[in-house]
Design a protein around this motif. Structure first.
Motif, mmCIF file in Angstrom:
data_model
loop_
_atom_site.group_PDB
_atom_site.id
_atom_site.type_symbol
_atom_site.label_atom_id
_atom_site.label_comp_id
_atom_site.label_asym_id
_atom_site.label_seq_id
_atom_site.Cartn_x
_atom_site.Cartn_y
_atom_site.Cartn_z
ATOM 1 N N ARG A 74 0.834 -1.192 0.000
ATOM 2 C CA ARG A 74 0.000 0.000 0.000
ATOM 3 C C ARG A 74 0.876 1.253 0.000
ATOM 4 O O ARG A 74 2.060 1.196 0.347
ATOM 5 C CB ARG A 74 -0.917 0.005 1.228
ATOM 6 C CG ARG A 74 -1.847 -1.201 1.279
ATOM 7 C CD ARG A 74 -2.793 -1.134 2.478
ATOM 8 N NE ARG A 74 -3.548 -2.383 2.599
ATOM 9 C CZ ARG A 74 -4.628 -2.673 1.891
ATOM 10 N NH1 ARG A 74 -5.102 -1.783 1.040
ATOM 11 N NH2 ARG A 74 -5.249 -3.830 2.047
ATOM 12 N N ILE A 75 0.283 2.374 -0.380
ATOM 13 C CA ILE A 75 0.982 3.651 -0.265
ATOM 14 C C ILE A 75 1.202 3.937 1.209
ATOM 15 O O ILE A 75 0.280 3.795 2.028
ATOM 16 C CB ILE A 75 0.163 4.779 -0.910
ATOM 17 C CG1 ILE A 75 -0.033 4.503 -2.408
ATOM 18 C CG2 ILE A 75 0.830 6.133 -0.702
ATOM 19 C CD1 ILE A 75 -0.970 5.479 -3.083
ATOM 20 N N SER A 76 2.405 4.305 1.556
ATOM 21 C CA SER A 76 2.754 4.513 2.956
ATOM 22 C C SER A 76 1.785 5.476 3.643
ATOM 23 O O SER A 76 1.518 6.580 3.150
ATOM 24 C CB SER A 76 4.187 5.062 3.056
ATOM 25 O OG SER A 76 4.544 5.299 4.396
ATOM 26 N N LEU A 88 7.157 11.899 -9.217
ATOM 27 C CA LEU A 88 7.389 12.425 -7.873
ATOM 28 C C LEU A 88 8.876 12.324 -7.559
ATOM 29 O O LEU A 88 9.483 11.275 -7.740
ATOM 30 C CB LEU A 88 6.587 11.629 -6.836
ATOM 31 C CG LEU A 88 5.082 11.487 -7.085
ATOM 32 C CD1 LEU A 88 4.446 10.634 -6.000
ATOM 33 C CD2 LEU A 88 4.416 12.857 -7.164
ATOM 34 N N GLY A 89 9.451 13.419 -7.079
ATOM 35 C CA GLY A 89 10.867 13.447 -6.746
ATOM 36 C C GLY A 89 11.122 14.268 -5.501
ATOM 37 O O GLY A 89 10.199 14.521 -4.712
ATOM 38 N N PRO A 90 12.353 14.716 -5.318
ATOM 39 C CA PRO A 90 12.710 15.461 -4.105
ATOM 40 C C PRO A 90 11.881 16.722 -3.872
ATOM 41 O O PRO A 90 11.684 17.122 -2.718
ATOM 42 C CB PRO A 90 14.187 15.806 -4.333
ATOM 43 C CG PRO A 90 14.684 14.722 -5.232
ATOM 44 C CD PRO A 90 13.542 14.419 -6.150
ATOM 45 N N ALA A 101 9.821 14.577 1.313
ATOM 46 C CA ALA A 101 11.057 13.969 1.808
ATOM 47 C C ALA A 101 11.135 12.486 1.499
ATOM 48 O O ALA A 101 12.234 11.927 1.373
ATOM 49 C CB ALA A 101 11.166 14.197 3.320
ATOM 50 N N ALA A 102 9.986 11.830 1.368
ATOM 51 C CA ALA A 102 9.983 10.393 1.076
ATOM 52 C C ALA A 102 10.569 10.087 -0.291
ATOM 53 O O ALA A 102 10.978 8.952 -0.553
ATOM 54 C CB ALA A 102 8.563 9.850 1.172
ATOM 55 N N HIS A 103 10.636 11.107 -1.167
ATOM 56 C CA HIS A 103 11.186 10.918 -2.508
ATOM 57 C C HIS A 103 12.514 11.654 -2.682
ATOM 58 O O HIS A 103 12.899 11.970 -3.793
ATOM 59 C CB HIS A 103 10.171 11.379 -3.562
ATOM 60 C CG HIS A 103 8.921 10.561 -3.594
ATOM 61 N ND1 HIS A 103 7.869 10.788 -2.731
ATOM 62 C CD2 HIS A 103 8.568 9.500 -4.351
ATOM 63 C CE1 HIS A 103 6.908 9.912 -2.977
ATOM 64 N NE2 HIS A 103 7.306 9.112 -3.943
#
Length: 240
Positions: free
Chosen positions: A157-159, A217-219, A223-225
């Protein structure tokens, strides 16, 4: 000319115009299907996508066609990648891979081995051909020899939510960096915040990924990316 005569003649004119339109469409279709047609494949709606063809207004439509048909997708990828075709993975209603392949290379860049959906592999190949490699040549006068990643398929699942991740169907890939033919190593976690060509490269390849993926999705997203680009096949999501 009387109004009555004009009314009688109008249906004839409309039928004649419709006949002419149908004739033109049929003739055009026949010419495009003819084996000796002078029309380049990239402009022919009956010819499938070729990754290395120049971009035209038909490219996005051809890409959607290929990614919606696993058999066609694998045929297209055989010409531009290094893949091993695999049986579909059926886990449950939430997890599995349609059009499953093991991907080891796209264009001039090693990438694998990675187990993913062919649609993800093909979008990655389009990004490598029309985004990643031209930007590397422009900024470094070198090519990308390897695209670094941390996987595609993951039944999870998505966190922090109850929604399944697109990784659960291998409809996304997480890219962490790039190796260049001149020995340059570029990593999101290390190089994103620098003020140099590496950071510029990362931002430009991030931007061009949005031409081929539905969501990036990136930085800049959260923060997760911070250490990877999440490149997702579908959706009208952000490009950050």
């Amino acid at each position: 000319m009387s109004d009555e005569f004009q009314k009688r003649r109008s249906p004839v004119k409309r039928v004649a115009a419709l006949f002419l339109l149908v004739a033109v469409v049929l003739l055009g279709s026949a010419l495009m299907r003819h084996p000796d047609t002078p029309l380049p494949d990239r402009w022919n709606v009956f010819e499938p996508l070729a990754v290395k063809d120049p971009i035209t207004p038909l490219t996005a439509w051809k890409l959607d066609w290929a990614t919606s048909d696993p058999k066609l997708c694998k045929q297209v990828m055989q010409d531009v990648g290094r893949i091993t075709e695999m049986d579909d993975l059926e886990v449950d209603g939430n997890c599995g891979i349609v059009g499953r392949v093991q991907l080891r290379r796209v264009g001039d860049a090693d990438i694998g081995p990675i187990e993913t959906a062919c649609a993800t592999a093909l979008r990655t190949a389009m990004w490598e051909e029309h985004g990643v490699q031209p930007i590397a040549l422009d900024l470094f006068n070198a090519k990308v020899s390897r695209i670094r990643h941390v996987g595609s398929y993951n039944c999870r699942r998505i966190s922090g939510t109850s929604r399944m991740s697109t990784h659960a169907t291998a409809s996304a890939i997480d890219v962490t960096g790039f190796d260049l033919t001149d020995g340059t190593r570029i990593r999101l976690l290390k190089d994103w915040d620098d003020d140099d060509l590496k950071a510029q490269f990362l931002r430009e390849v991030r931007d061009t990924s949005c031409d081929w993926f539905g969501t990036t999705l990136g930085p800049d997203y959260n923060a997760a990316h911070a250490d990877h680009f999440h490149l997702q096949n579908k959706g009208w999501g952000p490009c950050r």
